[in-house]
Every structure is written in structure tokens, then in C-alpha cells.
Design a protein around this motif. Sequence first.
Motif, PDB file in Angstrom:
ATOM      1  N   VAL A 111       0.836  -1.201   0.000  1.00 39.18           N
ATOM      2  CA  VAL A 111       0.000   0.000   0.000  1.00 39.18           C
ATOM      3  C   VAL A 111       0.872   1.252   0.000  1.00 39.18           C
ATOM      4  O   VAL A 111       0.660   2.194  -0.766  1.00 39.18           O
ATOM      5  N   ARG A 112       1.901   1.238   0.857  1.00 36.73           N
ATOM      6  CA  ARG A 112       2.769   2.416   0.939  1.00 36.73           C
ATOM      7  C   ARG A 112       3.578   2.612  -0.334  1.00 36.73           C
ATOM      8  O   ARG A 112       4.015   3.720  -0.626  1.00 36.73           O
ATOM      9  N   ALA A 113       3.783   1.538  -1.078  1.00 39.00           N
ATOM     10  CA  ALA A 113       4.507   1.662  -2.344  1.00 39.00           C
ATOM     11  C   ALA A 113       3.665   2.342  -3.413  1.00 39.00           C
ATOM     12  O   ALA A 113       4.200   2.937  -4.353  1.00 39.00           O
ATOM     13  N   ARG A 114       2.359   2.270  -3.262  1.00 39.02           N
ATOM     14  CA  ARG A 114       1.465   2.863  -4.269  1.00 39.02           C
ATOM     15  C   ARG A 114       1.081   4.297  -3.935  1.00 39.02           C
ATOM     16  O   ARG A 114       0.746   5.076  -4.825  1.00 39.02           O
ATOM     17  N   PHE A 115       1.075   4.650  -2.664  1.00 38.64           N
ATOM     18  CA  PHE A 115       0.575   5.953  -2.230  1.00 38.64           C
ATOM     19  C   PHE A 115       1.638   6.705  -1.431  1.00 38.64           C
ATOM     20  O   PHE A 115       2.490   6.095  -0.778  1.00 38.64           O
ATOM     21  N   ASP A 116       1.555   8.022  -1.475  1.00 42.48           N
ATOM     22  CA  ASP A 116       2.328   8.873  -0.575  1.00 42.48           C
ATOM     23  C   ASP A 116       1.400   9.443   0.485  1.00 42.48           C
ATOM     24  O   ASP A 116       0.182   9.536   0.278  1.00 42.48           O
ATOM     25  N   LEU A 117       1.991   9.824   1.613  1.00 42.87           N
ATOM     26  CA  LEU A 117       1.255  10.532   2.667  1.00 42.87           C
ATOM     27  C   LEU A 117       1.728  11.979   2.683  1.00 42.87           C
ATOM     28  O   LEU A 117       2.922  12.243   2.833  1.00 42.87           O
ATOM     29  N   LEU A 118       0.821  12.903   2.500  1.00 43.86           N
ATOM     30  CA  LEU A 118       1.139  14.334   2.510  1.00 43.86           C
ATOM     31  C   LEU A 118       0.426  14.984   3.683  1.00 43.86           C
ATOM     32  O   LEU A 118      -0.802  15.005   3.746  1.00 43.86           O
ATOM     33  N   MET A 119       1.201  15.515   4.621  1.00 45.91           N
ATOM     34  CA  MET A 119       0.655  16.235   5.774  1.00 45.91           C
ATOM     35  C   MET A 119       1.173  17.667   5.723  1.00 45.91           C
ATOM     36  O   MET A 119       2.388  17.893   5.636  1.00 45.91           O
ATOM     37  N   VAL A 120       0.284  18.633   5.766  1.00 46.45           N
ATOM     38  CA  VAL A 120       0.690  20.041   5.673  1.00 46.45           C
ATOM     39  C   VAL A 120       0.181  20.813   6.883  1.00 46.45           C
ATOM     40  O   VAL A 120      -0.763  20.393   7.556  1.00 46.45           O
ATOM     41  N   GLY A 121       0.820  21.948   7.151  1.00 42.04           N
ATOM     42  CA  GLY A 121       0.328  22.847   8.190  1.00 42.04           C
ATOM     43  C   GLY A 121       1.162  22.895   9.449  1.00 42.04           C
ATOM     44  O   GLY A 121       0.996  23.813  10.256  1.00 42.04           O
ATOM     45  N   ALA A 122       2.064  21.941   9.659  1.00 41.30           N
ATOM     46  CA  ALA A 122       2.867  21.936  10.873  1.00 41.30           C
ATOM     47  C   ALA A 122       3.929  23.029  10.807  1.00 41.30           C
ATOM     48  O   ALA A 122       4.487  23.314   9.748  1.00 41.30           O
ATOM     49  N   GLN A 123       4.192  23.652  11.939  1.00 46.76           N
ATOM     50  CA  GLN A 123       5.211  24.680  12.044  1.00 46.76           C
ATOM     51  C   GLN A 123       6.303  24.223  13.006  1.00 46.76           C
ATOM     52  O   GLN A 123       6.117  23.306  13.801  1.00 46.76           O
ATOM     53  N   GLU A 124       7.462  24.863  12.915  1.00 47.41           N
ATOM     54  CA  GLU A 124       8.551  24.534  13.828  1.00 47.41           C
ATOM     55  C   GLU A 124       8.175  24.877  15.274  1.00 47.41           C
ATOM     56  O   GLU A 124       7.435  25.833  15.497  1.00 47.41           O
ATOM     57  N   PRO A 125       8.643  24.119  16.264  1.00 48.81           N
ATOM     58  CA  PRO A 125       9.572  22.984  16.141  1.00 48.81           C
ATOM     59  C   PRO A 125       8.893  21.651  15.828  1.00 48.81           C
ATOM     60  O   PRO A 125       9.574  20.653  15.618  1.00 48.81           O
ATOM     61  N   ALA A 126       7.554  21.634  15.795  1.00 47.79           N
ATOM     62  CA  ALA A 126       6.854  20.368  15.550  1.00 47.79           C
ATOM     63  C   ALA A 126       7.187  19.799  14.172  1.00 47.79           C
ATOM     64  O   ALA A 126       7.261  18.572  14.005  1.00 47.79           O
ATOM     65  N   LEU A 127       7.409  20.670  13.187  1.00 47.75           N
ATOM     66  CA  LEU A 127       7.692  20.202  11.835  1.00 47.75           C
ATOM     67  C   LEU A 127       8.928  19.310  11.812  1.00 47.75           C
ATOM     68  O   LEU A 127       8.910  18.215  11.229  1.00 47.75           O
ATOM     69  N   SER A 128      10.000  19.733  12.454  1.00 48.92           N
ATOM     70  CA  SER A 128      11.227  18.922  12.497  1.00 48.92           C
ATOM     71  C   SER A 128      11.001  17.615  13.248  1.00 48.92           C
ATOM     72  O   SER A 128      11.521  16.561  12.853  1.00 48.92           O
ATOM     73  N   GLU A 129      10.206  17.667  14.310  1.00 51.71           N
ATOM     74  CA  GLU A 129       9.930  16.451  15.076  1.00 51.71           C
ATOM     75  C   GLU A 129       9.161  15.438  14.242  1.00 51.71           C
ATOM     76  O   GLU A 129       9.462  14.233  14.254  1.00 51.71           O
ATOM     77  N   PHE A 130       8.160  15.912  13.468  1.00 48.03           N
ATOM     78  CA  PHE A 130       7.370  15.003  12.634  1.00 48.03           C
ATOM     79  C   PHE A 130       8.209  14.444  11.500  1.00 48.03           C
ATOM     80  O   PHE A 130       8.049  13.288  11.092  1.00 48.03           O
ATOM     81  N   ARG A 131       9.107  15.269  10.930  1.00 45.19           N
ATOM     82  CA  ARG A 131       9.980  14.780   9.882  1.00 45.19           C
ATOM     83  C   ARG A 131      10.901  13.680  10.411  1.00 45.19           C
ATOM     84  O   ARG A 131      11.137  12.676   9.735  1.00 45.19           O
ATOM     85  N   GLN A 132      11.425  13.876  11.607  1.00 46.69           N
ATOM     86  CA  GLN A 132      12.283  12.875  12.215  1.00 46.69           C
ATOM     87  C   GLN A 132      11.509  11.584  12.472  1.00 46.69           C
ATOM     88  O   GLN A 132      11.992  10.473  12.226  1.00 46.69           O
ATOM     89  N   LEU A 133      10.262  11.716  12.920  1.00 51.04           N
ATOM     90  CA  LEU A 133       9.413  10.555  13.146  1.00 51.04           C
ATOM     91  C   LEU A 133       9.157   9.818  11.842  1.00 51.04           C
ATOM     92  O   LEU A 133       9.213   8.581  11.795  1.00 51.04           O
ATOM     93  N   ALA A 134       8.887  10.561  10.787  1.00 49.75           N
ATOM     94  CA  ALA A 134       8.624   9.932   9.471  1.00 49.75           C
ATOM     95  C   ALA A 134       9.855   9.186   8.976  1.00 49.75           C
ATOM     96  O   ALA A 134       9.743   8.086   8.424  1.00 49.75           O
TER      97      ALA A 134
END
Length: 259
Positions: free
Chosen positions: A236-259
Motif C-alpha cells: 500500500v505504501r509503495a502505491r501511495f504517498d502521505l502528505l501532511m501540511v500545516g505543521a510549524q517549527e519545532p513540531a515540523l522537524s519532530e514530525f519529519r524525524q518521526l517519518a
Amino acid sequence: LRARRGGGGGLMRVAVDARQAYRADRRGIGRTLVNLLRALAPLRPDWHFELFHEAPAADDPFAGLPNISRRQVSIPASYRFDLWERARLPLAAWASRADVLFCPANTGPGFSSVPLLLMVHDMIPVDDAPGDPATRDWLRRVGRAARIARRVYTPSEYSRGRIIEHLKLPPERVVAVPSAAEPAVAAGGEPADADRARAKYGLAPGRPFAFGFAAADPRKNTRRVVEAWAKLPEAVRARFDLLMVGAQEPALSEFRQLA
């Protein structure tokens, strides 16, 4: 409302608590109110909307709409006991000879000489922290306004049920009015538009993706969405991407690290 304060027919006067619309950092409720009035004012040229706010306005999102006017009203030490909402707003609405007072941001005065219409968006504080003193204070303010409101509006049937349950209101006084999409959100569009949007976020042309809004606030559940995505089958993950928008720093860096 047939017997208006001005006597009989004529102009319908709508007073609005517009504090959220005139905030410098306008967010969800403020944006919803701006879009609502921008859409409603041209459809009701025989209505006049008088928008009351407390702080100086950062801009005027209603410029060019002749039946919308704004008025800054203040009161000394308004932060004490919610004096602006409880006293200054209903007094200003009464003095303007309004036919109705619309409060779009969950709370409102507990007394008003002008018929009150209240928008309660959800019961999230009660769901998140029911025992918190701030939640109990918020619930008292919402309940105080809801008890005198002629109608309570909310965007979903789910929230309508929660409002009836928590505020003990007669069901006929609570009305679900689903929110429309913002004007900038168009259905359909050209394939080239979609590809430009994909390119902006690093997605391959024509590749399907799941979309969501991200935020640092735990109730937005961004972390759990990313964790759940990781647990999907690899096919499933090979067929689709997950796009999440709207996060701002510092949460943005934390979510990127989690991903």
C-alpha cells in the motif's frame, strides 16, 4: 424576528462579535466568520452587518461590501470577568438597534436585550480535559450563552449531539449547519494544476496520495497518523504517498524525524 426593533419591515440589522475576524493571527474561527460574511452579505443586500471588535484591526477583510460596517468598542480592564463579552458587547448591540446578535466563537453574553444566535463549533475541551478547571470555566461560559440563545448552530451532527448532551439544551434549539469549503478550494480543475501542487510538495506527477492537516496540538493526532501509516502493508505504501501540511517549527522537524 418579524416584529423588529425598528418597527415592522425594512433593514435587518445583525450585530456580530467579530473579534476573531480582526485578529492579527486569524485562525479557524476567524477565517470561518470572514468566509461566512463575505458569502452572506452579497446574498442579503437588505441586511446590514455591524461588526464589533475590541482590539485595533490589523486589516479589513470585508472591504468593498457596502452592507458591512465595523466598530471598535472598548471597556477599561475588559479582561476582568470577561467584561467585554458579558457587558460591552450586548450594550453595543442594543445601542445599534440590532435585530439579532450573532456570537460565532463558542461563547457569548449571559444576558442580552437583543435576541442571541450562538455558534458552538465543538466540545473538544470537554473531550480532552473534562476535569481541568479551565475546561469547567469554558463550559460555564458556553452554557451561560447557550441557555439564552434563540438558536445554537454547530457544523456537524456529531457536535450537535454532544452539545445537547453536555449543555442540556432542547434538541429543537440546536441546529447543525455544515461548513462549506473555502472559496479558494475548487472542485475538479485541470490536471496541470494538480501536477503543480504535487511538484510543490515533492510528489511524482499522477501519483495518488493521502492528505491530512498536521499540527503540534496533540488533538490533531499528527503523530498517530504517521505511526499508523508506517504500519500499513508495504504494498500500500509503495502505491501511495502521505502528505501532511500545516505543521510549524519545532513540531515540523519532530514530525519529519518521526517519518
